[in-house]
Motif scaffolding. Structure first.
Motif, short mmCIF file in Angstrom:
data_model
loop_
_atom_site.label_atom_id
_atom_site.label_comp_id
_atom_site.label_asym_id
_atom_site.label_seq_id
_atom_site.Cartn_x
_atom_site.Cartn_y
_atom_site.Cartn_z
N GLU A 175 0.83 -1.20 0.00
CA GLU A 175 0.00 0.00 0.00
C GLU A 175 0.87 1.26 0.00
O GLU A 175 0.60 2.22 -0.71
CB GLU A 175 -0.91 -0.01 1.23
CG GLU A 175 -1.98 -1.10 1.21
CD GLU A 175 -2.91 -0.98 0.02
OE1 GLU A 175 -3.19 0.16 -0.41
OE2 GLU A 175 -3.34 -2.02 -0.52
N HIS A 234 -8.07 -5.00 -0.20
CA HIS A 234 -8.41 -3.58 -0.21
C HIS A 234 -7.67 -2.80 -1.29
O HIS A 234 -7.65 -1.58 -1.24
CB HIS A 234 -8.11 -2.95 1.16
CG HIS A 234 -8.75 -3.69 2.30
ND1 HIS A 234 -10.10 -3.64 2.52
CD2 HIS A 234 -8.23 -4.50 3.26
CE1 HIS A 234 -10.41 -4.38 3.58
NE2 HIS A 234 -9.28 -4.92 4.04
N ARG A 235 -7.05 -3.49 -2.20
CA ARG A 235 -6.22 -2.80 -3.18
C ARG A 235 -7.06 -2.40 -4.40
O ARG A 235 -7.91 -3.16 -4.85
CB ARG A 235 -5.07 -3.71 -3.61
CG ARG A 235 -3.91 -2.98 -4.25
CD ARG A 235 -2.81 -3.96 -4.58
NE ARG A 235 -2.32 -4.64 -3.38
CZ ARG A 235 -1.59 -5.75 -3.41
NH1 ARG A 235 -1.27 -6.30 -4.57
NH2 ARG A 235 -1.17 -6.31 -2.28
N SER A 236 -6.80 -1.25 -4.94
CA SER A 236 -7.54 -0.76 -6.11
C SER A 236 -6.55 -0.26 -7.15
O SER A 236 -5.57 0.42 -6.82
CB SER A 236 -8.48 0.37 -5.70
OG SER A 236 -9.09 0.93 -6.84
N TYR A 237 -6.86 -0.60 -8.40
CA TYR A 237 -5.98 -0.20 -9.50
C TYR A 237 -6.69 0.75 -10.47
O TYR A 237 -6.20 0.99 -11.58
CB TYR A 237 -5.48 -1.42 -10.28
CG TYR A 237 -4.59 -2.33 -9.46
CD1 TYR A 237 -3.24 -2.05 -9.30
CD2 TYR A 237 -5.10 -3.46 -8.83
CE1 TYR A 237 -2.42 -2.87 -8.55
CE2 TYR A 237 -4.29 -4.29 -8.08
CZ TYR A 237 -2.96 -3.99 -7.93
OH TYR A 237 -2.14 -4.80 -7.18
N ASP A 238 -7.84 1.28 -10.08
CA ASP A 238 -8.59 2.15 -10.99
C ASP A 238 -7.78 3.36 -11.40
O ASP A 238 -7.78 3.77 -12.57
CB ASP A 238 -9.89 2.60 -10.32
CG ASP A 238 -10.86 1.45 -10.11
OD1 ASP A 238 -10.53 0.32 -10.56
OD2 ASP A 238 -11.92 1.66 -9.50
N THR A 275 -3.97 -8.08 -12.26
CA THR A 275 -5.38 -8.20 -11.88
C THR A 275 -6.14 -9.29 -12.61
O THR A 275 -7.18 -9.72 -12.12
CB THR A 275 -6.10 -6.87 -12.16
OG1 THR A 275 -6.00 -6.55 -13.56
CG2 THR A 275 -5.49 -5.75 -11.35
N GLN A 314 -9.59 -8.84 -6.92
CA GLN A 314 -9.49 -7.50 -7.47
C GLN A 314 -10.73 -7.17 -8.29
O GLN A 314 -11.49 -8.04 -8.69
CB GLN A 314 -8.23 -7.38 -8.34
CG GLN A 314 -6.94 -7.55 -7.59
CD GLN A 314 -6.77 -6.56 -6.46
OE1 GLN A 314 -7.21 -5.43 -6.58
NE2 GLN A 314 -6.17 -6.99 -5.37
N ALA A 315 -10.91 -5.88 -8.53
CA ALA A 315 -11.99 -5.45 -9.44
C ALA A 315 -11.74 -6.06 -10.82
O ALA A 315 -10.60 -6.12 -11.29
CB ALA A 315 -12.02 -3.93 -9.52
N HIS A 326 -13.22 -0.44 -17.52
CA HIS A 326 -11.77 -0.55 -17.68
C HIS A 326 -11.38 -0.81 -19.14
O HIS A 326 -10.43 -0.22 -19.66
CB HIS A 326 -11.23 -1.66 -16.79
CG HIS A 326 -11.47 -1.43 -15.33
ND1 HIS A 326 -11.14 -0.26 -14.70
CD2 HIS A 326 -12.03 -2.23 -14.38
CE1 HIS A 326 -11.46 -0.33 -13.42
NE2 HIS A 326 -12.02 -1.51 -13.20
#
Length: 835
Positions: free
Chosen positions: A117, A156-160, A198, A204-205, A212
């Motif tokens: 993070e 809780h990780r986001s790559y947006d 991802t 992940q999303a 995306h």
């Protein structure tokens, strides 16, 4: 307990990289946490000296020994990096990122998530900076991180942010072209890293979501377009040189292939839809080249079992663009053509006929657009059609139909052939197409286009059982076209027949008509006629002979028609011939000679010479195939005599650019003609059926042949009216009229002259039903229906007999004796008559 003296200076840390508070309270340095001291020690006094490797090893060992401190190390490094970025100390920024990269590569403990993070926070800080070098630095660190396989899941990780930022970098418009290229390549690498990180992480999303994909795919296509000159030639790119490897287009292609290669069944649509939208938005269908290149990459990269999904999306996109310009539709069709060739057997998928139905529907639309000259478009109003563009589209659709058909097995191709035949408008057999304002010309163009499509489907068609591959429902309507007056349609039918019969690729050897002295030089492939072929010829031979004969009679026939007739005769001789078929083919060839010789036929001089030449060329071929020396000698003698006295009767003088034919043709006799008696004699000695050989061939009209007359609904009604007009209430008159009608029908079937009159009468009836007002036709049909019902009631009254009993008569009020009408089911029969 031993006390450690406070240091008088902070030489363990770089002086140039300390805060004012730390310089004032330097004596407290030994009381600071150990991880902070280890982190501080990796920074040199001069940033140009780079990372202090010895101290970096200590920091790494400490992180591995105390993994619970890893998150604090990351947070502290992040804090220092943010401070250095704000103070423009870019040398220390590079050192901090290098330290982070090494820690990431070395540590794979459960606490790595908290450290990541902090790492992603620092990468984000660099990507948000205005300096291109910092953006590239952050991207390179992220790519290294993306290649690490983590042992623990992340919740809780986001790559947006990274998807959006890397996509933005792919579209960089920086002034310096070299820096612009580096930024774009960094963006491409970043997107590649996001996909790798991802795509297989279920926590992940979903990277395949439209939100995306709508950013990733257009960014890749934008950079791919810059290298449009280099075409993708293979399923995976070859090893490129160092210079090519630095090209954004090459890097984009590798990234795009990797993305598509990871796509599962449910993700294909989301990956392909942005491609279609990008090509639409930037008008890239019209150029075709880039669109074809994109879909070549797609088809080569996805899993083969998913190919039909791409085809279905392209077909749906073609439907959505049904009112776009012809060049756009042609571009989509060209892409379909290339995609089908790559996908091979997997291109059509489970809905075979739906694919062909869509293509044929657009073919019909194109014909309607061409004939009407315009169409209504909801966005821009009425659009004027360019005829040549619609023609190009039609040819592209026809080629695509053939490309799809080539991927199918034989049994499915037979179904497609039957399906296309069912779409061709044939009066009285298949309904006429409802073209918008196109009329008869529209139906003719549809016939031509669909027959061309059918010709594409039959190219290369090979089957071991002609009887099942070519059922009556296909062959009868196809042969009916051979009798049309339209020369183009007749030629297409002949080409289709030739393609269907040629199963050993002998057709190229008979592309032109000539007298071949020795057919062994052709190296023909001839197999023994199978049982299925014998059954096929037993059922359909007379139809084929009849249509060959009648096609030769058509005055509008030109050189290509006679060449295809020759090819058809030759291929039947090699593919489907037994002894009986050979005899019949010789009879047909002699009948063609008699046709050209007849004074009753109104054939032009060229057609007469062409029929003579066709007959001589085929008899020369069949004589050598039968290997009967006397037969060969007779044919050779006649040909030699013609070469000396009448060369215009041979193909070498007729089927050339400037035919050498006389203005008038005198009646031939003697040695210039092939003698049926002589041929019968010589072949009879070799065991052939002399009785059949001695019988001249005359085309017969059978029940199946009447289908080729193509009765329309209007003609059928007119026939009913004719019968009704001859009916009377009396039974004897009804029977007599039926007999008279049957007699006339048989006379019509046997007489060519009456056939022509009947054909003209039918044409008038069809014209009436096509041009008369609807109200008039409806009133006429209603009155005729009432009359027909009345006649039927009279017939039923006559056929119902009263029982032979005293009570079978009644007396009317007028004193007349009448028979009581008793239904058949109420009659009493003797027991011996009932079982």
């Amino acid at each position: 307990m031993q006390l450690v003296p406070f240091p008088t200076c902070t030489k363990d840390r770089p002086q140039a990289h300390t805060s004012p508070c730390e310089r004032v309270c330097g004596c407290c340095g030994a009381l600071r946490p150990r991880y902070k001291r280890l982190v501080d020690n990796i920074f040199p006094e001069d940033p140009e000296d780079g990372l202090v490797k010895a101290n970096m090893e200590k920091l790494t060992f400490y992180a591995l020994s105390a993994p619970e401190k890893l998150d604090r190390i990351g947070a502290y490094l992040s804090e220092r990096l943010s401070r250095d970025v704000a103070r423009h100390r870019y040398g220390y920024v590079c050192i901090a990122m290098e330290a982070l990269d090494q820690l990431l590569m070395a540590c794979h403990c459960q606490s790595i998530n908290l450290f990541v993070e902090s790492f992603l926070k620092m990468v984000r800080k660099l990507l948000e900076a205005d300096k291109p070098n910092l953006q590239i630095l952050g991207t390179n660190s992220f790519v290294k991180f993306a290649n690490i396989e983590e042992d623990t899941p992340s919740y809780h990780r986001s790559y947006d942010f990274f998807v959006s930022r890397f996509s933005e970098m792919c579209h960089s418009s920086y002034e310096d072209p070299d820096i612009r290229t580096k930024i774009r390549m960094a963006g491409i690498k970043g997107l590649q890293g996001v996909v790798r990180k991802t795509v297989n992480d279920e926590l992940q999303a979903n990277i395949w979501d439209p939100q995306h994909m709508d950013k990733i795919v257009p960014s890749l296509l934008f950079n791919l377009q810059s290298g449009e000159g280099t075409e993708s030639r293979s399923p995976s790119p070859l090893q490129a040189s160092e210079k090519e490897r630095e090209s954004p287009a090459k890097l984009t292609e590798r990234c795009f292939r990797e993305l598509l290669g990871r796509a599962a069944y449910g993700n294909i649509k989301n990956a392909v839809t942005p491609v279609l939208m990008h090509l639409d938005n930037h008008s890239l269908w019209e150029g075709k080249t880039f669109a074809v290149r994109c879909f070549k990459i797609i088809m080569y990269s996805i899993q083969s079992q998913h190919s039909h999904l791409v085809i279905q999306q392209l077909l749906g996109h073609l439907d959505a663009n049904s009112k776009s310009s012809a060049t756009v539709r042609a571009g989509i069709v060209e892409v379909l053509l290339e995609a089908a060739a790559i996908a091979a057997s997997g291109s059509v998928g489970p809905t075979v006929l739906e694919v062909f139905n869509t293509l044929l529907r657009h073919l019909r639309l194109s014909v309607d657009y061409e004939l009407t000259g315009s169409y209504d478009c909801t966005n821009i109003g009425t659009k004027i059609i360019k005829e040549h563009e619609e023609r190009q589209l039609q040819e592209a659709v026809i080629r695509t139909v053939g490309s799809f058909a080539n991927t199918l097995p034989t049994y499915q191709r037979s179904e497609v052939m039957l399906f296309i035949m069912g779409k061709i408008p044939i009066p009285g057999m298949h309904p006429m197409l409802h073209s918008t304002g196109s009329g008869p010309e529209g139906n003719r163009m549809i016939q031509v286009m669909l027959l061309k499509s059918l010709r594409q489907v039959t190219c290369g068609f090979q089957t071991t059982n002609m009887l099942t591959a070519l059922p009556n429902s296909f062959l009868d309507p196809l042969l009916s076209f051979a009798l049309l007056e339209d020369a183009e349609i007749r030629l297409l039918v002949l080409e289709i027949l030739v393609s269907l019969i040629d199963r050993h690729n002998n057709l190229p050897k008979f592309s032109t008509i000539s007298i071949i002295s020795d057919i062994s030089v052709l190296k023909l492939k001839v197999d023994k006629c199978s049982r299925q072929d014998n059954l096929f010829m037993k059922k359909h031979a007379q139809h084929l002979y009849r249509h060959i004969y009648l096609c030769s009679k058509e005055q509008s026939s030109v050189q290509p028609h006679f060449e295809k007739l020759y090819s058809l005769l030759a291929l039947i001789s090699m593919e489907l011939a037994n002894e009986e078929v050979v005899v019949d083919l010789i009879r047909v060839a002699l009948a063609l000679q008699d046709l050209a010789l007849s004074s009753e036929e109104t054939l032009p001089v060229y057609n007469r010479c062409a029929v003579y030449a066709l007959s001589s060329a085929y008899l020369n071929l069949i004589s050598q195939l039968t290997t009967v020396p006397a037969f060969c000698q007779h044919v050779h003698e006649v040909i030699e005599m013609r070469q000396k006295e009448s060369p215009y009767l041979l193909p070498e003088d007729v089927f050339i650019e400037n035919p050498k034919i006389p203005k008038t043709l005198e009646k031939l006799e003697g040695e210039l003609l092939f003698q049926q008696a002589k041929i019968t004699e010589v072949l009879g000695g070799s065991g052939y059926n002399t009785e059949r050989l001695a019988t001249p061939y005359v085309p017969q009209f059978t029940d199946e042949d009447r289908l080729s007359k193509r009765k329309s609904i209007g003609e059928t009604i007119s026939l009913q009216v004719e019968v009704e007009s001859r009916n009377s209430p009396e039974k004897e008159e009804v029977n007599e009229n039926i007999k008279i009608y049957n007699t006339h029908r048989h006379i019509w079937l046997d007489s060519v002259g009456v056939e022509e009159q009947e054909k003209e009468r039918r044409r008038q009836v069809v014209e009436k039903f096509q041009k008369a007002p609807f109200e008039e036709i409806a009133a006429h049909c209603g009155a005729r229906a009432t009359m027909l019902q009345s006649k039927l009631n009279q017939i039923f009254e006559i056929t119902i007999r009263p029982p032979p009993s005293p009570s079978g008569t009644i007396t009317s009020s007028y004193g007349q004796t009448q028979s009581r009408s008793v239904p058949v089911y109420d009659m009493k029969f003797p027991d011996l008559c009932v079982y």
